[in-house]
Design a protein around this motif. Sequence first.
Motif, PDB file in Angstrom:
ATOM      1  N   ARG A 144      -6.356  42.774 -64.742  1.00 50.70           N
ATOM      2  CA  ARG A 144      -7.744  42.861 -65.189  1.00 50.70           C
ATOM      3  C   ARG A 144      -8.723  42.514 -64.076  1.00 50.70           C
ATOM      4  NH1 ARG A 144      -7.669  39.416 -70.599  1.00 50.70           N
ATOM      5  NH2 ARG A 144      -6.175  38.213 -69.385  1.00 50.70           N
ATOM      6  N   ALA A 145      -8.212  42.133 -62.926  1.00 51.05           N
ATOM      7  CA  ALA A 145      -9.082  41.841 -61.787  1.00 51.05           C
ATOM      8  C   ALA A 145      -8.974  42.996 -60.804  1.00 51.05           C
ATOM      9  CB  ALA A 145      -8.658  40.527 -61.127  1.00 51.05           C
ATOM     10  N   SER A 146     -10.018  43.820 -60.735  1.00 50.61           N
ATOM     11  CA  SER A 146      -9.952  45.050 -59.946  1.00 50.61           C
ATOM     12  C   SER A 146      -9.685  44.782 -58.477  1.00 50.61           C
ATOM     13  CB  SER A 146     -11.251  45.842 -60.106  1.00 50.61           C
ATOM     14  OG  SER A 146     -12.359  45.068 -59.677  1.00 50.61           O
ATOM     15  N   ALA A 147     -10.224  43.686 -57.934  1.00 47.92           N
ATOM     16  CA  ALA A 147     -10.023  43.410 -56.513  1.00 47.92           C
ATOM     17  C   ALA A 147      -8.569  43.114 -56.195  1.00 47.92           C
ATOM     18  CB  ALA A 147     -10.887  42.229 -56.090  1.00 47.92           C
ATOM     19  N   LEU A 148      -7.844  42.617 -57.198  1.00 49.25           N
ATOM     20  CA  LEU A 148      -6.442  42.265 -56.984  1.00 49.25           C
ATOM     21  C   LEU A 148      -5.490  43.380 -57.359  1.00 49.25           C
ATOM     22  CD1 LEU A 148      -6.579  38.646 -58.442  1.00 49.25           C
ATOM     23  CD2 LEU A 148      -6.673  39.326 -56.045  1.00 49.25           C
ATOM     24  N   ALA A 149      -5.978  44.357 -58.091  1.00 45.12           N
ATOM     25  CA  ALA A 149      -5.107  45.432 -58.562  1.00 45.12           C
ATOM     26  C   ALA A 149      -4.532  46.248 -57.411  1.00 45.12           C
ATOM     27  CB  ALA A 149      -5.872  46.349 -59.516  1.00 45.12           C
ATOM     28  N   VAL A 158       2.810  36.450 -52.183  1.00 44.60           N
ATOM     29  CA  VAL A 158       2.329  35.734 -51.007  1.00 44.60           C
ATOM     30  C   VAL A 158       1.017  35.023 -51.330  1.00 44.60           C
ATOM     31  CG1 VAL A 158       1.403  36.012 -48.671  1.00 44.60           C
ATOM     32  CG2 VAL A 158       3.504  37.211 -49.337  1.00 44.60           C
ATOM     33  N   LEU A 159       0.120  35.694 -52.063  1.00 42.70           N
ATOM     34  CA  LEU A 159      -1.149  35.083 -52.446  1.00 42.70           C
ATOM     35  C   LEU A 159      -0.934  33.874 -53.341  1.00 42.70           C
ATOM     36  CD1 LEU A 159      -4.203  35.013 -52.480  1.00 42.70           C
ATOM     37  CD2 LEU A 159      -4.190  36.779 -54.249  1.00 42.70           C
ATOM     38  N   SER A 188      -2.586  42.258 -44.699  1.00 43.40           N
ATOM     39  CA  SER A 188      -2.792  43.383 -45.611  1.00 43.40           C
ATOM     40  C   SER A 188      -3.587  42.976 -46.843  1.00 43.40           C
ATOM     41  CB  SER A 188      -1.443  43.966 -46.031  1.00 43.40           C
ATOM     42  OG  SER A 188      -1.615  45.013 -46.969  1.00 43.40           O
ATOM     43  N   LEU A 189      -3.233  41.835 -47.457  1.00 42.19           N
ATOM     44  CA  LEU A 189      -3.942  41.436 -48.679  1.00 42.19           C
ATOM     45  C   LEU A 189      -5.379  41.007 -48.370  1.00 42.19           C
ATOM     46  CD1 LEU A 189      -4.249  38.064 -49.320  1.00 42.19           C
ATOM     47  CD2 LEU A 189      -1.771  38.270 -49.328  1.00 42.19           C
ATOM     48  N   LEU A 190      -5.603  40.396 -47.214  1.00 39.52           N
ATOM     49  CA  LEU A 190      -6.968  40.047 -46.831  1.00 39.52           C
ATOM     50  C   LEU A 190      -7.821  41.295 -46.645  1.00 39.52           C
ATOM     51  CD1 LEU A 190      -6.364  37.140 -44.272  1.00 39.52           C
ATOM     52  CD2 LEU A 190      -7.176  36.954 -46.627  1.00 39.52           C
ATOM     53  N   ALA A 191      -7.221  42.335 -46.074  1.00 37.77           N
ATOM     54  CA  ALA A 191      -7.941  43.591 -45.887  1.00 37.77           C
ATOM     55  C   ALA A 191      -8.248  44.242 -47.230  1.00 37.77           C
ATOM     56  CB  ALA A 191      -7.128  44.532 -45.012  1.00 37.77           C
ATOM     57  N   LYS A 192      -7.284  44.215 -48.154  1.00 39.92           N
ATOM     58  CA  LYS A 192      -7.481  44.828 -49.463  1.00 39.92           C
ATOM     59  C   LYS A 192      -8.518  44.074 -50.291  1.00 39.92           C
ATOM     60  CE  LYS A 192      -2.891  46.930 -49.834  1.00 39.92           C
ATOM     61  NZ  LYS A 192      -1.600  46.958 -50.567  1.00 39.92           N
ATOM     62  N   VAL A 208      -8.087  33.142 -52.007  1.00 37.36           N
ATOM     63  CA  VAL A 208      -7.715  32.419 -53.226  1.00 37.36           C
ATOM     64  C   VAL A 208      -8.913  32.290 -54.159  1.00 37.36           C
ATOM     65  CG1 VAL A 208      -6.892  30.222 -54.136  1.00 37.36           C
ATOM     66  CG2 VAL A 208      -5.857  31.180 -52.075  1.00 37.36           C
ATOM     67  N   LEU A 209     -10.075  32.001 -53.595  1.00 36.79           N
ATOM     68  CA  LEU A 209     -11.291  31.871 -54.409  1.00 36.79           C
ATOM     69  C   LEU A 209     -11.653  33.187 -55.074  1.00 36.79           C
ATOM     70  CD1 LEU A 209     -13.520  29.650 -52.108  1.00 36.79           C
ATOM     71  CD2 LEU A 209     -12.492  29.006 -54.284  1.00 36.79           C
ATOM     72  N   ALA A 210     -11.525  34.300 -54.361  1.00 36.79           N
ATOM     73  CA  ALA A 210     -11.827  35.608 -54.940  1.00 36.79           C
ATOM     74  C   ALA A 210     -10.941  35.873 -56.140  1.00 36.79           C
ATOM     75  CB  ALA A 210     -11.639  36.698 -53.887  1.00 36.79           C
ATOM     76  N   TRP A 211      -9.695  35.496 -56.018  1.00 43.57           N
ATOM     77  CA  TRP A 211      -8.750  35.701 -57.122  1.00 43.57           C
ATOM     78  C   TRP A 211      -9.072  34.790 -58.300  1.00 43.57           C
ATOM     79  CZ3 TRP A 211      -4.430  31.942 -57.218  1.00 43.57           C
ATOM     80  CH2 TRP A 211      -3.620  32.104 -58.340  1.00 43.57           C
ATOM     81  N   LEU A 212      -9.359  33.494 -58.024  1.00 49.00           N
ATOM     82  CA  LEU A 212      -9.673  32.557 -59.099  1.00 49.00           C
ATOM     83  C   LEU A 212     -10.947  32.966 -59.838  1.00 49.00           C
ATOM     84  CD1 LEU A 212      -8.891  29.161 -57.343  1.00 49.00           C
ATOM     85  CD2 LEU A 212      -7.641  30.168 -59.251  1.00 49.00           C
ATOM     86  N   ARG A 213     -11.969  33.393 -59.074  1.00 45.58           N
ATOM     87  CA  ARG A 213     -13.215  33.802 -59.713  1.00 45.58           C
ATOM     88  C   ARG A 213     -13.001  35.029 -60.585  1.00 45.58           C
ATOM     89  NH1 ARG A 213     -15.758  32.601 -54.367  1.00 45.58           N
ATOM     90  NH2 ARG A 213     -16.804  30.607 -54.598  1.00 45.58           N
TER      91      ARG A 213
END
Length: 234
Positions: A144-149, A158-159, A188-192, A208-213
């Motif tokens: 449900r988190a588009s940035a993480l999809a 890894v995250l 790679s994940l930082l770039a995505k 980590v903050l982007a994911w938590l938010r």
Amino acid sequence: MRVAVADDSALFREGLVLLLRHAGIEVTVAAGTAEELLAAVDADPPDAVILDIRMPPTFTDEGVRAAERLCATYPGVGVVVLSTYAETPHVVRLLGDGFGGVGYLLKDRVDDVDTLLDALRRVASGRLVVDEQIVAPLLAHRRRASALARLTDRERTVLRHMAEGRSNQGIGAALHLAPKTVENHVASLLAKLDLPIAADDNRRVLAVLAWLRAQADVDPAADPPAGPPPAGPR
């Protein structure tokens, strides 16, 4: 290591003090309120602080506010906040400056002395620590988190380890990966997550903050309502 402790429960507080002293930690103060803790730190700053998230008089966010003041006033003092529940908004609030030196652990983890000592060492060295029992449920809602999809399963793993405060070396050891492989996954994940290289930002913490938010935005009902905790042991 010198550690200050604050918890309104005398039984829990004294048990924690005994546990720390048995592990060779010097306890500088065992306070029952946030105000008492802050006064003690002002008089004699320790290496790290452990405090409850809910303390008198309202049992809402006194611990969070005290942690925010400590981080602002004493950036060299690590802060570990303990909570009975996994409260995502408080996690995001505590980690909001993106600079580390703060941790969030569930109280059930305190009886694991190695986990507690590891968290204290990490925050005292300026690193970020998030309880793995908080990390795992948040990751379960990742779709449900588009940035993480956009992340692969391996990148999400890894995250998760990054959120627990592990270094690339620690991640490699946990996942049985070569250091270069871990570096590639992190890059790679930082770039995505659209976190470009910047000299004044800790990109790992920002990831980590982007994911938590994202999790707090999509699943606010996952946390208990604010207010006094239920009766019984906290």
